[in-house]
Design a protein around this motif. Sequence first.
Motif, PDB file in Angstrom:
ATOM      1  N   ARG B 164      93.440  97.105  52.785  1.00 36.16           N
ATOM      2  CA  ARG B 164      93.447  97.327  51.344  1.00 36.16           C
ATOM      3  C   ARG B 164      94.459  96.392  50.674  1.00 36.16           C
ATOM      4  O   ARG B 164      94.174  95.788  49.643  1.00 36.16           O
ATOM      5  N   ASP B 174      92.198  86.299  42.395  1.00 39.10           N
ATOM      6  CA  ASP B 174      91.026  86.150  41.525  1.00 39.10           C
ATOM      7  C   ASP B 174      91.422  86.333  40.066  1.00 39.10           C
ATOM      8  O   ASP B 174      91.045  85.546  39.208  1.00 39.10           O
TER       9      ASP B 174
ATOM     10  N   PRO C  82      87.214  96.530  31.171  1.00 43.15           N
ATOM     11  CA  PRO C  82      87.429  95.433  30.230  1.00 43.15           C
ATOM     12  C   PRO C  82      86.133  94.777  29.780  1.00 43.15           C
ATOM     13  O   PRO C  82      85.087  94.939  30.413  1.00 43.15           O
ATOM     14  N   GLN C  86      85.027  91.692  34.505  1.00 44.75           N
ATOM     15  CA  GLN C  86      86.160  91.249  35.322  1.00 44.75           C
ATOM     16  C   GLN C  86      86.121  91.787  36.746  1.00 44.75           C
ATOM     17  O   GLN C  86      87.113  92.285  37.267  1.00 44.75           O
ATOM     18  N   PHE C  88      86.223  91.381  40.685  1.00 43.97           N
ATOM     19  CA  PHE C  88      86.902  90.401  41.545  1.00 43.97           C
ATOM     20  C   PHE C  88      85.888  89.704  42.448  1.00 43.97           C
ATOM     21  O   PHE C  88      85.307  90.348  43.327  1.00 43.97           O
ATOM     22  N   PRO C  89      85.672  88.431  42.267  1.00 46.27           N
ATOM     23  CA  PRO C  89      84.603  87.763  43.030  1.00 46.27           C
ATOM     24  C   PRO C  89      84.843  87.720  44.533  1.00 46.27           C
ATOM     25  O   PRO C  89      83.891  87.728  45.308  1.00 46.27           O
ATOM     26  N   SER C  90      86.107  87.687  44.985  1.00 47.03           N
ATOM     27  CA  SER C  90      86.317  87.590  46.442  1.00 47.03           C
ATOM     28  C   SER C  90      86.225  88.937  47.131  1.00 47.03           C
ATOM     29  O   SER C  90      86.355  89.004  48.345  1.00 47.03           O
ATOM     30  N   LEU C  91      86.054  90.000  46.359  1.00 47.76           N
ATOM     31  CA  LEU C  91      86.051  91.329  46.974  1.00 47.76           C
ATOM     32  C   LEU C  91      84.632  91.890  47.028  1.00 47.76           C
ATOM     33  O   LEU C  91      83.830  91.660  46.120  1.00 47.76           O
ATOM     34  N   GLU C  95      85.460  96.995  48.336  1.00 48.70           N
ATOM     35  CA  GLU C  95      86.865  96.627  48.099  1.00 48.70           C
ATOM     36  C   GLU C  95      87.227  96.675  46.622  1.00 48.70           C
ATOM     37  O   GLU C  95      88.335  97.058  46.253  1.00 48.70           O
ATOM     38  N   THR C  98      87.968 100.351  46.219  1.00 49.55           N
ATOM     39  CA  THR C  98      89.097 100.973  46.932  1.00 49.55           C
ATOM     40  C   THR C  98      90.436 100.320  46.583  1.00 49.55           C
ATOM     41  O   THR C  98      91.469 100.976  46.679  1.00 49.55           O
ATOM     42  N   MET C  99      90.414  99.043  46.177  1.00 46.38           N
ATOM     43  CA  MET C  99      91.712  98.415  45.881  1.00 46.38           C
ATOM     44  C   MET C  99      92.403  99.135  44.722  1.00 46.38           C
ATOM     45  O   MET C  99      93.616  99.129  44.615  1.00 46.38           O
ATOM     46  N   ALA C 100      91.621  99.792  43.867  1.00 40.25           N
ATOM     47  CA  ALA C 100      92.192 100.426  42.683  1.00 40.25           C
ATOM     48  C   ALA C 100      92.573 101.883  42.923  1.00 40.25           C
ATOM     49  O   ALA C 100      93.205 102.506  42.081  1.00 40.25           O
ATOM     50  N   ALA C 101      92.174 102.431  44.071  1.00 41.03           N
ATOM     51  CA  ALA C 101      92.312 103.875  44.303  1.00 41.03           C
ATOM     52  C   ALA C 101      93.743 104.366  44.093  1.00 41.03           C
ATOM     53  O   ALA C 101      94.700 103.715  44.492  1.00 41.03           O
ATOM     54  N   ARG C 145      85.426 101.417  39.304  1.00 39.97           N
ATOM     55  CA  ARG C 145      86.757 100.914  39.646  1.00 39.97           C
ATOM     56  C   ARG C 145      87.819 101.595  38.783  1.00 39.97           C
ATOM     57  O   ARG C 145      88.860 102.019  39.287  1.00 39.97           O
ATOM     58  N   ALA C 146      87.536 101.719  37.495  1.00 39.27           N
ATOM     59  CA  ALA C 146      88.494 102.376  36.598  1.00 39.27           C
ATOM     60  C   ALA C 146      88.644 103.844  36.982  1.00 39.27           C
ATOM     61  O   ALA C 146      89.739 104.406  36.962  1.00 39.27           O
TER      62      ALA C 146
END
Lengths: 399, 290, 236
Positions: B164, B174, C82, C86, C88-91, C95, C98-101, C145-146
């Motif tokens: 993560r 990014d 937003p 927006q 994230f293109p690499s995710l 991801e 979960t990156m925002a969790a 994500r939000a």
Amino acid sequence: MKEKKILFVVVVLFLSLTILTIPFSAGYAKSKNTKSIKIGVLLPLTGPYAMWGKMFQNSMELALDSVGWKVAGKKIELIIEDEGGEDVSMALEKAKKLVEANRVGLLLGPFYGGSALSVMPYTSSIPIVNVKWSQPGKNKNEIGNKYGFWVPTTYPDNTYPLGQYAYEEKGIRTVTTIGSDYDCAYEFVEGFTDAFKSKGGKVIQQQWAPLTEIDYTPYLSNLKMADAMVIGTLGPPAKLALFSQYDQLGLFKKMPIFISEVGTLPSPVMQEMGDKIIGVKGVEKFLTSLKNPEAQEFLKSYQAKYKSVPDDKASDAYSGMKVVLAALKATGGDTDPDTLKKALLNVKLNLPPGPFQFSEGRVGMVPLRVSEVQRVGGKLQWVPVKEYPGRPPYVETYP
Amino acid sequence: MELIILNVLNGVSFGAILFLLCSGLSLTFGVMGILNLSHGALYMVGAYVGWSIAVHQGLNFWLAVLAGGLVAGLLGLIMERGFFRHLHGMINEQVLLTFGFIYILTNLCLWIWGGVPKAPYTAPSFSGSFDIVGDWTYSKARLVVTGIGIVLAAVLWFFQEKTRIGAIIRAGMDNKEMTIGLGINYGLVATFVFILGCFIAGAAGVIGASLFGVTLDLGMSILLLALVVVVVGGKGSVQGALVGGILIGLIISFGKALFPQISTFLVYLVMIVILLIKPSGIMGKKVQDR
Amino acid sequence: MIELRDVHTYYADSYILQGISLEVKEGSVAALLGRNGMGKTTTIRTIIGFTPPREGIIRFKEKEIQCLKPHKIARMGIGLVPQGRQIFPSLSVYENLTMAARDMERGDAWNINKIYNLFPILKTRTRIKGTLLSGGEQQMLTIGRALMTNPALLLMDEPSEGLAPIIVEEIGHIIGRLKESGISILLVEQNISMALDLADYVYIISKGVIEYESKPDDLIKNEEIVSNYLGVAGNE
Ligand SMILES: Nc1ncnc2c1ncn2[C@@H]1O[C@H](COP(=O)(O)OP(=O)(O)OP(=O)(O)O)[C@@H](O)[C@H]1O
Ligand SMILES: [Mg+2]
């Protein structure tokens, strides 16, 4: 605003650090006596060669100590200027100051070859005594100063006896060479190979590595097997890397090594390398193991005053000042350029490396010693194995 | 044939060192937008610290690797918290500062370890060589270095692609603003990555020292190649540093064997060609500024 | 829930928000309408702290937040959807979520499974990169994500932008469900009908000033305001 403040702090930090690391950048004069003889000296007191600069200064002052800073009844005023690191324009500026403002009668230095090349033509009206060989390669014929003198031998003349020795004493018939890709290394290698070929030896491969090279394994992988390898690479770091990789490839047993200058493998570095380098051969004028009285006196007084051991380069600086003093004594303190030039050419002295005099081309002639790394008294040391008497450069380029 | 094998081995092992050095440089460049020119100097510091542990104290080589990494990481922490954090977005100041750190660190090393270069050192079991092809032998240390490079590449790849925190790091590369807008303290993440990058540089210094030893000009001389690798591989990606490192390693190795006269030039030629074809590097991503 | 009081925001020297006051009540949807370039996105950016106000007070859950860093503001319970999504293109999709969790302790908290239940289509796309999704799927991903940050307030900047009518309708449903679940929403829109369907209260912004505010029904009756400040619904 906060950023401005921090920037300010950073700048102050920088400045203080810079000041801390640059001890004395300004030149200084020893005395103000107008009846004195003024000798100008350019040395690297800051920058990458600062270590050498200090050693040179020590050696020159030691030579002056031995005559009480007086010659022919006149006081000697030594004016030392910092030539910077590899700062050619700074060296030239300082040379101008010494000649025009201080009106020195003669110059010693500078240290850095590039600086010497820029200073030499400028000082063509007064004698300049180089304590380092400063005219390698294509610059050989562009001296531009009929008063230029070189106390040490030329680079090829330094390694010439080593080539003879390898062929005559060790039965080496083929060599492969490796050196840094620049003039000085070419000359060191050339001296060896010229002597070696003139006897009938064969050079089967020559490799040149960039000056900043750290990985020598590729060169070693592409090595052609010969009777010996000749290294014209300068500087201890490169040697350490090269030797270590030579060892890792198991080559020490297969091909003995000849290196251009003993001085590039100084004692602390030898101890770093360990026993694998036993048997490596090199050549040099001055070695700490020399027993002649001049060498002993130089060694003892240097160690007593500065608590460290001088090397071949220090001996050159010491010799340079000794030669200058002898010439000044002969002229009775007269610094007229032509009188001084004549006196310098006539100097015959016993110096730490042995009997010294200039060749017609104004290059120093002293004995050279082929030496070998051996373990003596628990320490790895250079031990002379054969001495070759001083002689004029084998290619005399300075009419 | 033997020569080809040897040159491949040489190239890959040198590439491994370059990778070790550049993975950190590339990550910090990607994450913080700071091109840390003193990265090579941290490599040098690591190598000196490692020498103190492994040679001077005679302790375990892996301990030396760890110590080299820790000291470099600590220096990274000081640099980041003390300086870079306050120079946000001030590109010129940052570059100047990182350049200044080269001199500061070099002088510190001169002061502590003196001017005499240190010989290559390694764990006793890695020194020496063994036979590979024909009557040719090959150095164990180089193979070990290659192995370490591969392991680190795998670990870093896993970290960046499969965890993560790795996802957060990539998200920040990014779109930094969006990442922050989701409540992520990206400043802290960046500090962490920076320190990690410095740690790897220091550890790499010790590992690299087993081949090349340590000198005071190492910080500067290795920097140039590292920058080339980052440009070729693309910033901000582990794969890029690996591909770039190995590629440059091989080019240097074969260049020396086949075209010794132009081997140095060859590296820059490849860099220019890659910049023309793919300006963001082989594995590069386009990094948004916002 | 959130209240802006006389907020002034600049981009360097250009004076954009010239004294904005508005409020989103707990559990309600407030719509912020206006033509292009009037300052809607700037209002959102001001709240989340990307472009903090030079003057004025922003109060969230009774605390002043206008001086906080963006990540602190977000962590207090504001979720950002937003403009332009927006992603994230690499995710991967997974991801991106979960990156925002965050704040997953509560029993009713959002987690990856709940998001996948809300947007089943995302579950089938979990491994592919987020930017390879269609526009509607990307919008769902942004909302998901939000939500993974478990916000009390959602800032949604033109969620219907660039989507086919049928997808807009679907997004409208989702927003309605989120409102029912108790999340407060500040909805920036150019799609007037969708906004008026969802909103409890409406603000109209023009050149950085709130020119009109009322309940949605009152706005529908006021044709002059609609034609002056909103023009033809959709875009211009
Ligand atoms: N970074 C910036 N720097 C300077 N001016 C900006 C910047 N971003 C936006 N603006 C200006 O601020 C004003 C308001 O922009 P904003 O993005 O808030 O409008 P908007 O109402 O969201 O419009 P849209 O409906 O097109 O999204 C516009 O005039 C725009 O040109
Ligand atoms: Mg907008």
